[in-house]
Design an enzyme around this catalytic site. Structure first.
Site, PDB file in Angstrom:
ATOM      1  N   LYS A   1     -25.238 -11.810   6.851  1.00 20.88           N
ATOM      2  CA  LYS A   1     -26.344 -12.186   5.965  1.00 20.88           C
ATOM      3  C   LYS A   1     -26.368 -13.694   5.787  1.00 20.88           C
ATOM      4  O   LYS A   1     -25.341 -14.366   5.904  1.00 20.88           O
ATOM      5  CB  LYS A   1     -26.215 -11.491   4.608  1.00 20.88           C
ATOM      6  CG  LYS A   1     -24.965 -11.847   3.828  1.00 20.88           C
ATOM      7  CD  LYS A   1     -24.930 -11.127   2.499  1.00 20.88           C
ATOM      8  CE  LYS A   1     -23.700 -11.513   1.693  1.00 20.88           C
ATOM      9  NZ  LYS A   1     -23.651 -12.935   1.329  1.00 20.88           N
TER      10      LYS A   1
ATOM     11  N   LYS B   1     -19.429 -11.382  -0.907  1.00 23.82           N
ATOM     12  CA  LYS B   1     -19.394 -12.678  -0.229  1.00 23.82           C
ATOM     13  C   LYS B   1     -20.368 -13.660  -0.873  1.00 23.82           C
ATOM     14  O   LYS B   1     -21.326 -13.280  -1.529  1.00 23.82           O
ATOM     15  CB  LYS B   1     -19.737 -12.505   1.255  1.00 23.82           C
ATOM     16  CG  LYS B   1     -18.756 -11.609   2.003  1.00 23.82           C
ATOM     17  CD  LYS B   1     -17.372 -12.257   2.101  1.00 23.82           C
ATOM     18  CE  LYS B   1     -16.370 -11.338   2.778  1.00 23.82           C
ATOM     19  NZ  LYS B   1     -15.835 -10.297   1.904  1.00 23.82           N
ATOM     20  N   ASP B   2     -20.095 -14.949  -0.618  1.00 23.42           N
ATOM     21  CA  ASP B   2     -20.880 -16.038  -1.176  1.00 23.42           C
ATOM     22  C   ASP B   2     -22.346 -15.918  -0.777  1.00 23.42           C
ATOM     23  O   ASP B   2     -22.679 -15.381   0.274  1.00 23.42           O
ATOM     24  CB  ASP B   2     -20.300 -17.369  -0.666  1.00 23.42           C
ATOM     25  CG  ASP B   2     -20.670 -18.538  -1.558  1.00 23.42           C
ATOM     26  OD1 ASP B   2     -21.482 -18.346  -2.478  1.00 23.42           O
ATOM     27  OD2 ASP B   2     -20.141 -19.639  -1.326  1.00 23.42           O
ATOM     28  N   LYS B   3     -23.238 -16.466  -1.603  1.00 17.74           N
ATOM     29  CA  LYS B   3     -24.661 -16.458  -1.280  1.00 17.74           C
ATOM     30  C   LYS B   3     -25.020 -17.614  -0.363  1.00 17.74           C
ATOM     31  O   LYS B   3     -25.604 -17.408   0.701  1.00 17.74           O
ATOM     32  CB  LYS B   3     -25.503 -16.525  -2.560  1.00 17.74           C
ATOM     33  CG  LYS B   3     -27.001 -16.644  -2.256  1.00 17.74           C
ATOM     34  CD  LYS B   3     -27.850 -16.712  -3.505  1.00 17.74           C
ATOM     35  CE  LYS B   3     -29.334 -16.821  -3.130  1.00 17.74           C
ATOM     36  NZ  LYS B   3     -30.218 -16.851  -4.308  1.00 17.74           N
TER      37      LYS B   3
ATOM     38  N   LYS C   1     -22.282 -27.723   2.207  1.00 15.00           N
ATOM     39  CA  LYS C   1     -23.421 -26.821   2.069  1.00 15.00           C
ATOM     40  C   LYS C   1     -24.747 -27.577   2.155  1.00 15.00           C
ATOM     41  O   LYS C   1     -25.746 -27.160   1.562  1.00 15.00           O
ATOM     42  CB  LYS C   1     -23.345 -26.012   0.763  1.00 15.00           C
ATOM     43  CG  LYS C   1     -22.145 -25.072   0.711  1.00 15.00           C
ATOM     44  CD  LYS C   1     -22.226 -24.126  -0.468  1.00 15.00           C
ATOM     45  CE  LYS C   1     -21.038 -23.181  -0.506  1.00 15.00           C
ATOM     46  NZ  LYS C   1     -21.092 -22.231  -1.613  1.00 15.00           N
TER      47      LYS C   1
END
Length: 691
Positions: free
Chosen positions: A278, A307-309, A26
């Site tokens: 997104k 869903k994950d940010k 990330k």
């Protein structure tokens, strides 16, 4: 690298004993891409899914004529389905209808009307309190599209129930409801506003209580006004309790909103499906933006999973009361917020939580190095060869044996001073004040959100704290608005929690139960090992049953392993289940079951029924497999910062390719997981550390 506080959310138990390696993930948003897999096994952003969407769109007339009356406005899902992704508990709900009055914060008028008009409207509302300077009405502007006009009417009425909206086509003007002005002369302004919101909600059989009023003459005047203006909708009576008297108003059982026209009913039954991409947004945050832009409620959106940010994510969604054309018109505006809409088409029904096979992940791990290495840019053929061997062994082990199916740190709220599970524990103990104060515990630092939270804890002044809280913090603002209205005592704090949508309220108790589950599985593996033991819980069917299959009840398929089955090795560890605490689950009949009881008792929940009636929360519990296994696992090693551009460049599974000129190695991983499984936890098993 993640903070140590995040890592502490997940116990350090592993299934395989390979060495692993270190690296970082990330670093870039594009290093973590999540794509939903639909029930047909297709990625929702692939050509096949697009073709299916086109076919669905071509037959939309047929779908739009079908009845969808069996679906409730507030989607309800059984927790026993265990259909959560990342912050899944934020979207799970019990099977009761949440009939709380909608919050005025559900619409963002600055998006619907524009910032300048929204501010002028707020100023107009303020002038209503001063009869000398009050204006008779105010123009919101001209709206050529009838659907847009309908959304403006709905949004303004929802935010300010004491205003009347009048269309002089295509202009919309607002003025004060004269009934509100008359009532506000008889009771406080807050009471008048709350009463009109109660009337506007029209929840059958609900009631509203005015403040104490010891003057019989004044009460009679209020009774007469309410009977004259609202007698067809409500009935009133004076209520005596502990030496005080107040007027109670109840919505008549036969009270109904005005009969809808055929056109209004048709609009209510419109469902539009789309794929949402997104970037760096929570799913619920994205829904709040879309709801504000479209003039609908967040509850009008349905989806299969959260869903994950910190990722780029693709997922299916359905919104009701919005036509495909209307949604397409807002696409450019939403793209500015980090949302891209595609495959927009009409459908005949909403989505249900868990209606997906799982998720596909494309991950990039950068700056690979062996454990113990201090130089993140160590180079040389020997280092690269060793890393290639470590990666090959790790990926092979996890593909063959799976990984411990922990809830990931996202479940508990990463980078927070107070984890969500502690808030959930306070709610389960019905300590409303304590839960609110935990919720508003600030982070270290002086950012605007922390300043607003710190101000609330120091002063108990919700109004001032609301002024400090950034507009983007929807949950915090909803609660502060309620605390300002109802006070900061136990009842006021309960109202603050009720101001949140059910899906947000239930997130916190679920976070606590997830914490207990994580600790339970670590205890089970530490004390009973990696074999199936007497008293363990398994599915009766051959092979593990997917707990996310919708419509399955939790109890009939559960089997308790016998002594003979343990000795015969009748089941594998992949078939073992552990319960999420709740009021319908059974616990293992061995030391793990004893651990559950002691663990809950230690937190003061020994007699807990996992219901919080005052907040309309019910936690039946569910069963979660001890292990999870990735499917279609592939990987690729590269020198330098390559990778992460997509799935097409991946090599065949097990073939490590070393190319490029830079020294550091980058690992690209592609795999599928069932719904409710965490890619970060899978990666943790591969790397043997927190990525």
């Amino acid at each position: 690298m993640k903070q140590d506080s995040d890592a502490a959310n997940v116990p350090a138990c592993f299934i395989s004993n390979h060495e692993g390696f270190r690296g970082s993930i990330k670093n870039l948003i594009r290093d973590f891409v999540v794509t939903e897999i639909d029930l047909s096994g297709q990625l929702v952003n692939t050509a096949a899914a697009i073709a299916a969407a086109a076919a669905a769109s071509a037959s939309s007339d047929k779908y739009n004529n079908e009845s969808s009356a069996e679906y409730m406005d507030s989607s309800c899902y059984s927790v026993s389905q265990n259909t959560d992704d990342d912050e899944d508990a934020a979207a799970a709900a019990d099977c009761g209808v949440d009939a709380t009055i909608p919050s005025p914060g559900s619409f963002d008028l600055s998006v619907i009307l524009g910032q300048s008009v929204s501010e002028e409207l707020e100023q107009f509302v303020l002038t209503l309190k001063d009869e000398k300077s009050a204006k008779p009405d105010f123009s919101l502007g001209y709206f050529a599209d009838k659907h847009h006009r309908a959304n403006v009417h709905r949004a303004v009425r929802h935010r300010f129930p004491f205003l009347m909206t009048v269309t002089i086509q295509p202009e919309i003007r607002v003025r004060e409801d004269p009934d509100y002005r008359e009532l506000s002369r008889l009771v406080t302004e807050d009471e008048a506003e709350d009463f009109f919101r109660f009337i506007d909600a029209k929840v059958r059989g609900s009631s509203y209580m005015f403040g104490p009023d010891d003057s019989k003459e004044h009460r009679t005047t209020v009774h007469h006004f309410l009977s004259r203006r609202f007698g067809k909708l409500v009935e009133t009576k004076s209520f005596h309790d502990q030496g005080t008297t107040a007027i109670s108003v109840r919505l008549r059982e036969q009270g109904r909103p005005k009969k809808r026209t055929a056109e209004e009913r048709k609009e209510e039954e419109v469902y539009t499906a789309f794929t949402l991409c997104k970037e760096n947004l929570e799913t619920l945050e994205a829904i709040s933006y879309m709801a504000a832009a479209l003039g609908v409620l967040p509850s009008d959106f349905t989806y299969a999973g959260i869903k994950d940010k910190r990722a780029i994510t693709y997922q299916s969604m359905v919104v009701k009361k919005v036509s495909p054309q209307r949604l397409k018109e807002k696409a450019a505006e939403l793209e500015k917020r980090g949302m891209h809409l595609s495959q927009v088409r009409s459908v005949g029904e909403p989505l249900r939580l868990g209606r997906l096979q799982g998720n596909h992940f494309d991950l990039v791990v950068r700056e690979l190095r062996p454990h113990g290495a201090t130089d993140t840019h160590s180079s040389g053929a020997n280092t690269h060869a060793r890393l290639a061997a470590l990666v090959k062994e790790a990926v092979g082990n996890v593909e063959a044996k799976g990984f411990v199916n922990y809830y990931g740190p996202q479940r508990f709220g990463t980078a927070q001073s107070i984890q969500s599970d502690r808030v959930g524990l306070a709610l389960l103990k019905e300590d409303m004040v304590g839960a609110v104060r935990l919720f508003f515990t600030p982070e270290e630092g002086n950012d605007p959100v922390s300043q607003a939270k710190r101000h609330f804890l120091q002063t108990d002044n919700a109004k001032e704290s609301l002024a400090l809280m950034p507009l983007s913090k929807a949950r915090e603002r909803l609660m502060l608005r309620a605390l300002n209205r109802y006070g900061t005592g136990p009842d006021g704090c309960a109202q603050a929690w009720l101001s949140l949508p059910h899906s947000m309220r239930v997130f916190y108790p679920h976070a606590y139960c997830s914490r207990v589950w994580n600790e339970a599985v670590a205890h089970r593996l530490t004390t009973l090992g990696h074999r199936v033991r007497r008293g363990d819980l398994v599915w009766m069917r051959d092979g593990p049953k997917k707990v996310e299959d919708p419509g399955e009840s939790s109890s009939p398929q559960i089997h308790v392993v016998t002594d003979q089955e343990e000795h015969e090795g009748a089941y594998t560890l992949r078939q073992v289940l552990l319960p999420m605490p709740g009021n319908t689950v059974k616990y293992p009949e061995n030391g793990t079951g004893t651990w559950y009881q002691e663990r809950l008792a230690r937190d003061g929940l020994g007699e807990c029924r996992f219901r919080v009636g005052s907040l309309k929360l019910n936690l039946p519990g569910c069963y979660r497999p001890l292990l999870a296994c990735p499917r279609n696992l592939r990987y690729q090693l590269q020198r330098g910062g390559g990778g992460g551009e997509g799935t097409g460049a991946s090599s065949r599974k097990g073939d490590a390719q070393l190319n490029g000129t830079a020294d550091a190695l980058t690992l690209t991983l592609n795999f599928d997981l069932d719904s409710s499984c965490y890619a970060t936890v899978c990666l943790r098993e591969i790397m043997k550390c927190d990525p």
